[in-house]
Motif scaffolding. Structure first.
Motif, PDB file in Angstrom:
ATOM      1  N   VAL A 569       0.844  -1.201   0.000  1.00  0.00           N
ATOM      2  CA  VAL A 569       0.000   0.000   0.000  1.00  0.00           C
ATOM      3  C   VAL A 569       0.878   1.250   0.000  1.00  0.00           C
ATOM      4  N   ARG A 570       1.970   1.213   0.747  1.00  0.00           N
ATOM      5  CA  ARG A 570       2.871   2.368   0.800  1.00  0.00           C
ATOM      6  C   ARG A 570       3.639   2.543  -0.518  1.00  0.00           C
ATOM      7  N   VAL A 571       4.208   1.441  -1.023  1.00  0.00           N
ATOM      8  CA  VAL A 571       5.052   1.511  -2.221  1.00  0.00           C
ATOM      9  C   VAL A 571       4.253   1.948  -3.439  1.00  0.00           C
ATOM     10  N   PHE A 572       3.033   1.459  -3.573  1.00  0.00           N
ATOM     11  CA  PHE A 572       2.262   1.770  -4.768  1.00  0.00           C
ATOM     12  C   PHE A 572       1.480   3.073  -4.652  1.00  0.00           C
ATOM     13  N   GLY A 573       1.688   3.800  -3.577  1.00  0.00           N
ATOM     14  CA  GLY A 573       1.241   5.191  -3.504  1.00  0.00           C
ATOM     15  C   GLY A 573      -0.222   5.410  -3.213  1.00  0.00           C
ATOM     16  N   PHE A 574      -0.876   4.493  -2.488  1.00  0.00           N
ATOM     17  CA  PHE A 574      -2.269   4.717  -2.129  1.00  0.00           C
ATOM     18  C   PHE A 574      -2.344   5.885  -1.134  1.00  0.00           C
ATOM     19  N   LYS A 575      -3.369   6.720  -1.293  1.00  0.00           N
ATOM     20  CA  LYS A 575      -3.539   7.882  -0.428  1.00  0.00           C
ATOM     21  C   LYS A 575      -4.753   7.700   0.479  1.00  0.00           C
ATOM     22  N   GLU A 576      -4.648   8.232   1.686  1.00  0.00           N
ATOM     23  CA  GLU A 576      -5.744   8.091   2.651  1.00  0.00           C
ATOM     24  C   GLU A 576      -6.760   9.211   2.473  1.00  0.00           C
ATOM     25  N   MET A 577      -8.046   8.832   2.562  1.00  0.00           N
ATOM     26  CA  MET A 577      -9.117   9.833   2.619  1.00  0.00           C
ATOM     27  C   MET A 577      -9.426  10.092   4.081  1.00  0.00           C
ATOM     28  N   LYS A 578      -9.435  11.346   4.491  1.00  0.00           N
ATOM     29  CA  LYS A 578      -9.608  11.670   5.903  1.00  0.00           C
ATOM     30  C   LYS A 578     -10.999  12.266   6.153  1.00  0.00           C
ATOM     31  N   VAL A 579     -11.551  11.932   7.312  1.00  0.00           N
ATOM     32  CA  VAL A 579     -12.774  12.563   7.790  1.00  0.00           C
ATOM     33  C   VAL A 579     -12.413  13.255   9.098  1.00  0.00           C
ATOM     34  N   GLN A 580     -12.472  14.571   9.100  1.00  0.00           N
ATOM     35  CA  GLN A 580     -11.989  15.327  10.251  1.00  0.00           C
ATOM     36  C   GLN A 580     -12.704  14.891  11.529  1.00  0.00           C
TER      37      GLN A 580
END
Length: 594
Positions: A569-580
């Motif tokens: 997940v880190r190497v292939f560049g997945f990004k996190e969606m955040k909910v404040q």
């Protein structure tokens, strides 16, 4: 002299006529001053249905349109049997013989590998001169057809052939198939009950197209075939005579009736534009099938009810043949129980409800005639716009983009609860026991991810698996594909469930064209996003598929040991969606009613 008494005209003279003004005054009184326009029903097609229609509606059309031609026989009940790639079809041919003995009028074989299909056995078990048989193939349509002709010399086949070459609409890519399709036309010329060319409107409907788009893009497909296939050996009239339509029917009861009627009306206009005789329009056959777009894996018995409205719309709209899918086909192997229910639905509508006894039952309805006319006008304008832009296959990308836009809005409406899917986003059974294994289903490459309810449905399945993984303290992790551009919809759905003082400020939506993912381990759950290229590379790594030339369609669920998954997940560049202020797990728990 006949003993049959002539039917008297139906009259309601004892009831006083009510004018349009009187009806409108009654509506206003019942609404207590509220504007009747608030009752209008907006359609995704871009126009709205009025709450009230009266005789002036027909006058606006220039008088009542002529009823559609009554078919010589009622519609044909044609179940579909899937022949997998590792089979020669003998088992399905035997099932077909049984179905024909139990109420089916024909059979449609959906064949994965036409080269291995047991044509000899088919001819032995089914009398092809009398049996309506349809064939869908993904390659070499002329090869299968020539085998049928050669093994049944002197036999005029009945039924149809549908060539579905991968993820493009028939007519969307003709360059590689012209020779094969011309040969199909030549082989079946002189067989008036067999149609060798399909216009696959179901391709559009089962991807979320509006009724207007389904009609227009089907006409664009037909126009491409009529323009590209004729040559010195095959005439335009021969191509037109070989054409038939495949249309998916949705649960929008009246809209679907009008859709089929409008399509038949515009077919005559299309043939006229190619200088073809009007009698060819009378030979048009429309094969309908219950829609995969509206099917669900959650509360699947509701699919029986959806199929009922879809089937009624099809036959009342003038379908010549109908395939009703088993209610559990999305997740279950073919079985006699669900197949029998699907087959008997059409039998009940014909034998008990008598729906095949009336010519064009919708004719003369103020509402349906107006809706038919509106759909025909809107669809013809859209058809012309696509033709002016170059027609198929040149506008294929634009055409699919327009469908995607509509489908994305449908996903949003379902996720937010504005559009109800019974048992999936409304009236859910929180204690539902799945009759399938969610993990196995999500891992299956054949799981249909193009359905309207998929993003909402897969989120619920993936969440159930996450909480199960957490309770078992599993050492493995998973990434589940939720769909395209669905994270913002998920967040908006979550916000709708909160009190005003609880509502967070939403993070910006992930970039257009990216995929929404759920990363899940025993320790955490995280909403993420990635480009299709990132997800493809990630899936190939997890499944150890190094050759990028090899065609690979990743399943919806990919799992591995925790360390490998975290690193990938880190190497292939997945990004996190955040909910404040909220973790993904809190979002999922609230959406699941926990």
């Amino acid at each position: 002299m006949s003993d049959v008494t002539a039917a008297s005209s139906v009259s309601f003279a004892e009831f006083p006529a009510v004018t349009t003004a009187e009806w409108q005054a009654r509506l206003a009184r019942d609404l207590k001053g509220q504007d009747p326009a608030t009752l209008r029903w907006p359609l995704p097609d871009g126009f709205a249905l009025e709450p009230f229609y009266h005789r002036e509606a027909l006058a606006a059309l220039g008088g009542p349109p002529a009823p559609q031609p009554h078919p010589i026989t009622p519609w044909l009940n044609v179940p579909t049997l899937n022949v997998p790639a590792d089979a020669d079809g003998r088992e399905q041919i035997e099932l077909a013989a049984t179905a024909l003995a139990l109420g089916a009028d024909g059979i449609h074989f959906n064949i994965s590998d036409a080269a291995t299909f047991a044509v000899y056995y088919l001819a032995e078990l089914l009398p092809l001169a009398r049996t309506f048989v349809g064939y869908t193939v993904t390659e070499a349509p002329d090869t299968l057809l020539s085998q049928l002709v050669e093994n049944n010399p002197g036999t005029a086949l009945r039924g149809f052939l549908r060539f579905a070459p991968g993820p493009v609409p028939e007519g969307g890519e003709l360059a590689d198939y012209r020779v094969a399709l011309r040969r199909c036309v030549s082989l079946t010329t002189g067989m008036p009950d067999f149609r060798a060319l399909a216009v696959n409107g179901a391709f559009f409907g089962n991807r979320g197209a509006t009724a207007t788009q389904q009609i227009a893009f089907s006409l664009n497909t037909a126009a491409a075939l009529l323009a590209e296939l004729p040559n010195a050996e095959v005439s335009t009239a021969q191509v037109a005579a070989a054409l038939h339509l495949h249309m998916a029917v949705m649960p929008g009861y009246f809209l679907e009736i009008a859709k089929l009627r409008a399509l038949r009306r515009l077919w005559a206009t299309l043939l006229h534009s190619f200088g073809l005789p009007a009698e060819l329009n009378e030979r048009l056959r429309i094969h309908t099938l219950t829609s995969s777009w509206t099917q669900t894996t959650l509360a699947p018995h509701n699919n029986l009810l959806r199929h009922t409205t879809e089937a009624m719309s099809a036959v009342l709209g003038g379908a010549d043949s109908l395939s009703v899918a088993p209610f559990d086909y999305l997740f279950a192997e073919a079985n006699e129980f669900s197949s029998r229910l699907a087959r008997n639905l059409s039998v009940l509508l014909r034998e008990e409800a008598g729906l095949g006894r009336v010519q064009d039952p919708a004719a003369g309805s103020y509402f349906i005639e107006t809706l038919t006319d509106q759909l025909a006008r809107e669809a013809w304008q859209l058809f012309q716009r696509m033709e002016e832009a170059g027609g198929l296959p040149q506008v294929r990308g634009q055409l699919l983009d327009e469908i995607k836009t509509v489908a994305t809005e449908t996903f949003r409406r379902i996720a937010s609860g504005q559009q109800v899917v019974v048992g999936t986003n409304r009236f859910q059974d929180r204690n539902e026991q799945f009759s399938f294994h969610p993990k196995k289903l999500l891992r299956s490459a054949s799981f249909d991810v193009t359905r309207a309810a998929y993003p909402t449905e897969v989120l619920r399945l993936a969440t159930a698996l996450h909480f199960e993984r957490r309770e078992r303290k599993s050492k493995r992790a998973a990434v589940v594909l939720l769909g395209s551009n669905t994270n913002q919809v998920i967040l908006e759905s979550f916000v709708q469930m909160l009190q005003e003082h609880e509502r967070p400020e939403l993070a910006a939506s992930h970039p257009p064209g990216t995929l929404s993912l759920l990363y899940s381990s025993a320790e955490e759950a995280t909403l993420m996003y990635a480009t299709p290229e990132q997800f493809q590379r990630f899936a190939r790594f997890i499944y150890l598929i190094p050759n990028e030339k090899h065609v690979f369609i990743p399943p919806a669920l990919l799992s591995s040991d925790l360390a490998t998954m975290q690193e990938a997940v880190r190497v292939f560049g997945f990004k996190e969606m955040k909910v404040q202020g909220y973790t993904t797990e809190q979002v999922l728990a609230r959406l699941q009613g926990r």
